[in-house]
Design an enzyme around this catalytic site. Structure first.
Site, PDB file in Angstrom:
ATOM      1  N   GLU A   4      -6.815   0.027  -3.051  1.00 33.76           N
ATOM      2  CA  GLU A   4      -6.255  -0.466  -4.321  1.00 33.76           C
ATOM      3  C   GLU A   4      -6.327  -1.997  -4.413  1.00 33.76           C
ATOM      4  O   GLU A   4      -6.043  -2.563  -5.460  1.00 33.76           O
ATOM      5  CB  GLU A   4      -4.810   0.029  -4.495  1.00 33.76           C
ATOM      6  CG  GLU A   4      -3.740  -0.661  -3.656  1.00 33.76           C
ATOM      7  CD  GLU A   4      -3.726  -0.253  -2.182  1.00 33.76           C
ATOM      8  OE1 GLU A   4      -4.633   0.488  -1.737  1.00 33.76           O
ATOM      9  OE2 GLU A   4      -2.809  -0.711  -1.469  1.00 33.76           O
ATOM     10  N   HIS A   6      -6.615  -0.411   2.385  1.00 32.92           N
ATOM     11  CA  HIS A   6      -6.010  -0.460   1.045  1.00 32.92           C
ATOM     12  C   HIS A   6      -7.082  -0.512  -0.046  1.00 32.92           C
ATOM     13  O   HIS A   6      -7.413  -1.605  -0.521  1.00 32.92           O
ATOM     14  CB  HIS A   6      -5.124  -1.707   0.928  1.00 32.92           C
ATOM     15  CG  HIS A   6      -3.865  -1.629   1.721  1.00 32.92           C
ATOM     16  ND1 HIS A   6      -2.667  -1.225   1.183  1.00 32.92           N
ATOM     17  CD2 HIS A   6      -3.627  -1.886   3.025  1.00 32.92           C
ATOM     18  CE1 HIS A   6      -1.739  -1.242   2.121  1.00 32.92           C
ATOM     19  NE2 HIS A   6      -2.287  -1.645   3.248  1.00 32.92           N
ATOM     20  N   CYS A  26      -2.359   3.694   4.312  1.00 35.79           N
ATOM     21  CA  CYS A  26      -1.664   2.900   5.332  1.00 35.79           C
ATOM     22  C   CYS A  26      -0.314   3.528   5.693  1.00 35.79           C
ATOM     23  O   CYS A  26      -0.288   4.553   6.358  1.00 35.79           O
ATOM     24  CB  CYS A  26      -1.554   1.454   4.882  1.00 35.79           C
ATOM     25  SG  CYS A  26      -1.406   0.323   6.257  1.00 35.79           S
TER      26      CYS A  26
HETATM   27  N1  GLN Z   1       2.846  -1.297   9.533  1.00 37.74           N
HETATM   28  C1  GLN Z   1       3.280  -0.467   8.437  1.00 37.74           C
HETATM   29  C2  GLN Z   1       4.009   0.784   8.950  1.00 37.74           C
HETATM   30  O1  GLN Z   1       3.994   1.050  10.103  1.00 37.74           O
HETATM   31  C3  GLN Z   1       2.116  -0.052   7.563  1.00 37.74           C
HETATM   32  C4  GLN Z   1       1.493  -1.265   6.912  1.00 37.74           C
HETATM   33  C5  GLN Z   1       0.971  -1.023   5.542  1.00 37.74           C
HETATM   34  O2  GLN Z   1       1.248   0.001   4.913  1.00 37.74           O
HETATM   35  N2  GLN Z   1       0.242  -1.978   5.034  1.00 37.74           N
HETATM   36  O3  GLN Z   1       4.602   1.485   8.184  1.00 37.74           O
END
Ligand code: GLN
Length: 204
Positions: A187, A185, A93
């Site tokens: 994890e 995610h 992410c």
């Molecule tokens: N929206 C976050 C970002 O732009 C990422 C979200 C996340 O890591 N769950 O950094």
């Protein structure tokens, strides 16, 4: 159990532990997953910590917050050197956003270590988080439950980038040599296959 034992034996056989970048975000859940599969890990809080680890997981969180820390600490440059040296890195992410070559919505600083264009918060404000079913056929014959939290979408995949997982037709798990990235995610679910795949990149 057998597989856990094999992983632990291989990891203790001259391999350094896996680093989990522990500046901000959900690093604790990655550590928990590594413990569960029997892979030794170490939390990395400073650039100097990279010397002690054989690979690195960059967790989800807020990429903008992590970028500020990178600037102050020289962590960005240290991660670039780490990847150039061929060490495996896995970004989830926000971690995937940091690794990308191009960031959209809005454009921001990035390490440029993975040839993808990635759009932040791409599922829209109304979809803060969701659990979807996706497929990673090379990792698991079963569909995978994927948790997306203010997730980005990979809009472009470069020539040297291999798509390992898809969800709703979109690439969600990609790999370019020693760099692995997921927009979801792994994890946060019971399924261990993505972490096992990453750990094997260190062993072989
Ligand atoms: N929206 C976050 C970002 O732009 C990422 C979200 C996340 O890591 N769950 O950094």
């Amino acid at each position: 159990m057998t597989e856990n034992w094999e992983l632990t034996t291989a990891m203790n056989n001259g391999h350094k532990p896996i680093g989990v970048l522990a500046i901000q975000g959900d690093f604790a859940m990655h550590a928990k997953m590594l413990a569960r599969i029997g892979a030794p890990y170490a939390l990395v809080k400073h650039a100097s910590g990279l010397a002690e680890v054989g690979g690195l997981i960059m967790p989800g969180g807020e990429s903008t917050t992590m970028l500020k820390f990178f600037e102050n600490e020289g962590m960005g440059e240290a991660i670039k050197e780490f990847v150039t040296a061929g060490k495996p890195v896995f970004g989830t992410c926000a971690g995937a956003i940091l690794l990308a070559k191009e960031v959209l919505n809005p454009a921001q600083e990035r390490l440029g270590l993975l040839d993808i264009s990635i759009e932040r918060n791409a599922y829209g404000r109304q979809v803060d988080s969701s659990v979807r079913q996706g497929e990673c056929p090379e990792l698991s014959s079963r569909p995978l439950e994927m948790v997306f939290i203010r997730a980005p979408i990979i809009r472009r995949v470069g020539e040297g980038v291999h798509v390992l997982g898809r969800c709703d037709g979109l690439p969600v798990l990609v790999e370019q040599r020693n760099v692995l990235a997921a927009t979801f995610h792994p994890e946060l679910t019971e399924d261990e296959s993505v972490h096992r795949y990453f750990v094997k990149k260190l062993i072989h």
